[in-house]
Design a protein around this motif. Structure first.
Motif, PDB file in Angstrom:
ATOM      1  N   UNK A  86       0.830  -1.204   0.000  1.00 56.86           N
ATOM      2  CA  UNK A  86       0.000   0.000   0.000  1.00 56.86           C
ATOM      3  C   UNK A  86       0.871   1.262   0.000  1.00 56.86           C
ATOM      4  N   UNK A  87       1.942   1.217   0.830  1.00 59.79           N
ATOM      5  CA  UNK A  87       2.841   2.389   0.894  1.00 59.79           C
ATOM      6  C   UNK A  87       3.503   2.619  -0.467  1.00 59.79           C
ATOM      7  N   UNK A  88       3.954   1.531  -1.094  1.00 64.71           N
ATOM      8  CA  UNK A  88       4.615   1.675  -2.408  1.00 64.71           C
ATOM      9  C   UNK A  88       3.643   2.288  -3.421  1.00 64.71           C
ATOM     10  N   UNK A  89       2.390   1.770  -3.429  1.00 61.08           N
ATOM     11  CA  UNK A  89       1.400   2.301  -4.377  1.00 61.08           C
ATOM     12  C   UNK A  89       1.198   3.796  -4.142  1.00 61.08           C
ATOM     13  N   UNK A  90       1.023   4.159  -2.856  1.00 62.82           N
ATOM     14  CA  UNK A  90       0.744   5.564  -2.566  1.00 62.82           C
ATOM     15  C   UNK A  90       1.942   6.457  -2.880  1.00 62.82           C
ATOM     16  N   UNK A  91       3.138   5.938  -2.581  1.00 65.47           N
ATOM     17  CA  UNK A  91       4.337   6.728  -2.928  1.00 65.47           C
ATOM     18  C   UNK A  91       4.422   6.932  -4.437  1.00 65.47           C
ATOM     19  N   UNK A  92       4.100   5.886  -5.194  1.00 65.12           N
ATOM     20  CA  UNK A  92       4.135   5.996  -6.662  1.00 65.12           C
ATOM     21  C   UNK A  92       3.166   7.076  -7.120  1.00 65.12           C
ATOM     22  N   UNK A  93       1.930   7.024  -6.563  1.00 61.56           N
ATOM     23  CA  UNK A  93       0.931   8.038  -6.964  1.00 61.56           C
ATOM     24  C   UNK A  93       1.449   9.444  -6.603  1.00 61.56           C
ATOM     25  N   UNK A  94       2.006   9.571  -5.380  1.00 57.46           N
ATOM     26  CA  UNK A  94       2.491  10.884  -4.937  1.00 57.46           C
ATOM     27  C   UNK A  94       3.614  11.373  -5.854  1.00 57.46           C
ATOM     28  N   UNK A  95       4.544  10.461  -6.176  1.00 58.16           N
ATOM     29  CA  UNK A  95       5.677  10.834  -7.025  1.00 58.16           C
ATOM     30  C   UNK A  95       5.204  11.292  -8.409  1.00 58.16           C
ATOM     31  N   UNK A  96       4.281  10.521  -9.000  1.00 59.44           N
ATOM     32  CA  UNK A  96       3.769  10.891 -10.327  1.00 59.44           C
ATOM     33  C   UNK A  96       3.041  12.239 -10.243  1.00 59.44           C
ATOM     34  N   UNK A  97       2.328  12.451  -9.115  1.00 52.98           N
ATOM     35  CA  UNK A  97       1.634  13.739  -8.950  1.00 52.98           C
ATOM     36  C   UNK A  97       2.637  14.894  -8.940  1.00 52.98           C
ATOM     37  N   UNK A  98       3.720  14.727  -8.155  1.00 56.05           N
ATOM     38  CA  UNK A  98       4.739  15.788  -8.071  1.00 56.05           C
ATOM     39  C   UNK A  98       5.375  16.042  -9.441  1.00 56.05           C
ATOM     40  N   UNK A  99       5.730  14.954 -10.148  1.00 60.20           N
ATOM     41  CA  UNK A  99       6.372  15.115 -11.467  1.00 60.20           C
ATOM     42  C   UNK A  99       5.426  15.792 -12.455  1.00 60.20           C
ATOM     43  N   UNK A 100       4.154  15.399 -12.380  1.00 59.25           N
ATOM     44  CA  UNK A 100       3.176  15.997 -13.298  1.00 59.25           C
ATOM     45  C   UNK A 100       3.040  17.501 -13.022  1.00 59.25           C
ATOM     46  N   UNK A 101       2.998  17.845 -11.717  1.00 59.76           N
ATOM     47  CA  UNK A 101       2.882  19.275 -11.367  1.00 59.76           C
ATOM     48  C   UNK A 101       4.103  20.040 -11.879  1.00 59.76           C
ATOM     49  N   UNK A 102       5.276  19.440 -11.734  1.00 63.81           N
ATOM     50  CA  UNK A 102       6.508  20.104 -12.185  1.00 63.81           C
ATOM     51  C   UNK A 102       6.487  20.355 -13.685  1.00 63.81           C
ATOM     52  N   UNK A 103       6.112  19.320 -14.432  1.00 67.33           N
ATOM     53  CA  UNK A 103       6.143  19.495 -15.887  1.00 67.33           C
ATOM     54  C   UNK A 103       5.072  20.490 -16.317  1.00 67.33           C
ATOM     55  N   UNK A 104       3.961  20.509 -15.557  1.00 66.46           N
ATOM     56  CA  UNK A 104       2.916  21.477 -15.862  1.00 66.46           C
ATOM     57  C   UNK A 104       3.423  22.903 -15.637  1.00 66.46           C
ATOM     58  N   UNK A 105       4.180  23.078 -14.543  1.00 63.88           N
ATOM     59  CA  UNK A 105       4.720  24.424 -14.236  1.00 63.88           C
ATOM     60  C   UNK A 105       5.690  24.865 -15.334  1.00 63.88           C
ATOM     61  N   UNK A 106       6.566  23.946 -15.755  1.00 70.66           N
ATOM     62  CA  UNK A 106       7.531  24.285 -16.818  1.00 70.66           C
ATOM     63  C   UNK A 106       6.781  24.694 -18.081  1.00 70.66           C
ATOM     64  N   UNK A 107       5.745  23.907 -18.388  1.00 75.82           N
ATOM     65  CA  UNK A 107       4.972  24.196 -19.598  1.00 75.82           C
ATOM     66  C   UNK A 107       4.313  25.568 -19.480  1.00 75.82           C
ATOM     67  N   UNK A 108       3.773  25.833 -18.263  1.00 69.22           N
ATOM     68  CA  UNK A 108       3.122  27.141 -18.068  1.00 69.22           C
ATOM     69  C   UNK A 108       4.118  28.277 -18.221  1.00 69.22           C
ATOM     70  N   UNK A 109       5.362  28.063 -17.719  1.00 68.33           N
ATOM     71  CA  UNK A 109       6.378  29.102 -17.828  1.00 68.33           C
ATOM     72  C   UNK A 109       6.718  29.370 -19.299  1.00 68.33           C
ATOM     73  N   UNK A 110       6.855  28.271 -20.041  1.00 64.55           N
ATOM     74  CA  UNK A 110       7.167  28.425 -21.465  1.00 64.55           C
ATOM     75  C   UNK A 110       6.046  29.150 -22.195  1.00 64.55           C
TER      76      UNK A 110
END
Ligand code: ADP
Length: 481
Positions: A86-110
């Motif tokens: 369960x912890x691994x699944x949730x960490x994976x979801x959290x990690x993907x969420x963080x990465x998605x937010x980051x790439x979204x921010x970069x895209x918004x900046x561009x």
């Protein structure tokens, strides 16, 4: 501000259904795999809404659903293994969420940076190393009249019909050496109208250092160049006027020279009469003398006709005008010569306006001549002592004056009385018509021109004209009539 947006209702429904399906599978099935990790698909889908807050909420929601589902099912296996899964699944979801937010921010900046390029009124575009347009902003659309769709993919110099001041190969060479080039291009808009632009090219390189793209910014200077051309035209008009005036002055000197053929004709006529008086009359000799008269006469008529036809083209303009305005125009016309010669210009014009009648262009011609002479007189002077002072004002007798003072070589006492005579020059290539014409213009306007030594060095030339003079006294110089 980041708000939860629903730009696409169907995508929202699809995302919710997917989340529910995963929740269902995670809750009711007892699969060995960590079904909860599939929530990352929901997180990735949420990026479509373009809001970091939505992604964050969706990520949190997915983790919550995974935890609820785990609470409901309580797998039968060892408890520790379940928790780890369960912890691994949730960490994976959290990690993907963080990465998605980051790439979204970069895209918004561009996107924000790109929108700034759209806001600027300067034309900005990029092209690849074969010259094909990759990006084309709104400023470029406005300047050249090609919209983005028409420009992208076209070879820029063909599209805009670029005329190169220096060959393109040279520009490209310089770009490769210095990564930038600045200069001027003549181009054509979509509607065929010519445009002159200053341009800055910047070379972009890829990670391996190879030239990959050229950024180009343009500024439209068509109007500025047009005004400069008009100024140049006005300048050459004044020069032409000067020539015409010179010819006018020449008419006087030619008339003077005509005395000689007329005297010759009279001598020949007297001779002819004498030959005819002989007994018998010496007809052949008389005929020769008459032929000489005809030749001289023809020659004289020819010269007069030629000079008259040239002088007739000189317009005479009369009217009331402001001295300071006319002087400022002359200063503007001669400014580049003054600057080129490292001369410091001092402008000391009378505060209030000063109205004068007469031919404005002719008076300006006098001023130009005085300024050109002053510039020439300062050629040999050390740079920081070259000072040209242009003054206007009213003298003690109520006359308007325009004065040019320099710090040049000055005038010899012996030369002073002859300066205004035709053909009097102290220069090797001097035409020496200028000051004679200046004097005739000044006198025709009821004024005068004087010269004196400047203290401690140089010369002062002063043109004095009556203020508010009336037209009936004839503003045009005699030789222009
Ligand atoms: P040019 O300049 O062709 O010689 P001008 O008639 O304009 O003809 O001038 C006549 C002469 O007056 C010049 O050769 C020069 O000796 C003298 N002169 C005119 N302006 C100045 C000045 N500012 N300083 C010294 N000498 C001058």
């Amino acid at each position: 501000m980041n708000v939860l947006r629903f730009p696409n209702g169907r995508a929202m429904i699809a995302m919710s259904i997917l989340a529910l399906l995963i929740f269902f599978a995670d809750t009711v099935t007892v699969l060995d795999i960590a079904v909860a990790t599939l929530y990352v698909l929901v997180v990735l889908l949420s990026a479509r809404f373009g809001s970091t807050r939505t992604v964050m909420l969706v990520g949190a929601g997915c983790i919550a659903l995974a935890v609820i589902s785990w609470g409901l099912t309580r797998p039968a296996g060892p408890i520790l293994e379940g928790i780890v899964n369960e912890v691994i699944s949730n960490l994976t979801i959290a990690l993907v969420t963080v990465l998605t937010i980051r790439s979204l921010r970069t895209e918004q900046r561009h996107r924000y940076q790109a929108s700034l390029l759209e806001l600027t009124r300067d034309a900005f575009f990029t092209w690849d190393m074969s010259g094909k347009v990759l990006y084309w902003n709104r400023g470029a659309e406005a300047l050249y009249g090609f919209d983005r769709a028409a420009a992208i993919g076209k070879v820029v110099h063909t599209l805009l019909n670029t005329q190169f001041v220096v060959p393109l190969e040279q520009i490209v060479d310089r770009l490769h050496q210095h990564d930038s080039w600045e200069g001027q291009f003549a181009r054509r808009r979509a509607d065929g109208a010519p445009r002159i632009v200053t341009c800055r090219l910047t070379l972009q390189r890829d990670a391996a250092g190879r030239a990959s793209m050229v950024l180009e910014t343009n500024n439209d200077i068509t109007e500025r160049v047009r005004l400069e051309d008009a100024l140049e035209q006005a300048r050459s008009d004044l020069v032409r006027m000067n020539r015409v005036l010179v010819l006018g002055e020449l008419t006087a000197s030619i008339a003077h020279k005509m005395k000689q053929p007329i005297a010759a004709m009279m001598t020949s006529a007297t001779a002819a009469l004498n030959w005819l008086d002989h007994d018998p009359p010496a007809m052949r000799k008389a005929a020769q003398a008459i032929a000489r008269i005809v030749d001289d006469g023809n020659h004289a008529v020819e010269v007069i006709a030629r000079v008259r036809s040239l002088v007739k083209k000189a317009p005479t303009r009369a009217g009331r005008w402001d001295v300071n305005e006319a002087v400022d125009e002359v200063i503007a016309l001669t400014r580049s010569d003054v600057a080129r010669n490292g001369i410091q210009l001092r402008r000391e014009l009378k505060q209030s306006s000063l109205s004068i009648s007469g031919d404005r262009v002719q008076v300006q011609q006098v001023l130009i001549n005085m300024i050109v002479n002053a510039i020439e007189a300062m050629h040999g002077v050390v740079d920081n002592h070259r000072i040209l002072t242009v003054t206007t004002g009213v003298d003690g007798h109520g006359y308007a004056f325009m004065q040019v003072r320099d710090t040049g070589v000055g005038i010899n006492e012996a030369d002073l009385p002859h300066l205004f005579e035709s053909f009097y020059t102290t220069k090797a290539e001097g035409m020496a018509m200028g000051l004679a014409i200046c004097r005739s213009i000044a006198e025709a306007h009821g004024g005068r021109i004087d010269a004196e030594q400047n203290q401690p060095r140089g010369a002062v030339f002063r043109l004095t004209l009556p203020v508010e003079r009336h037209e009936s006294s004839g503003a045009a110089p005699a030789h222009m009539a």
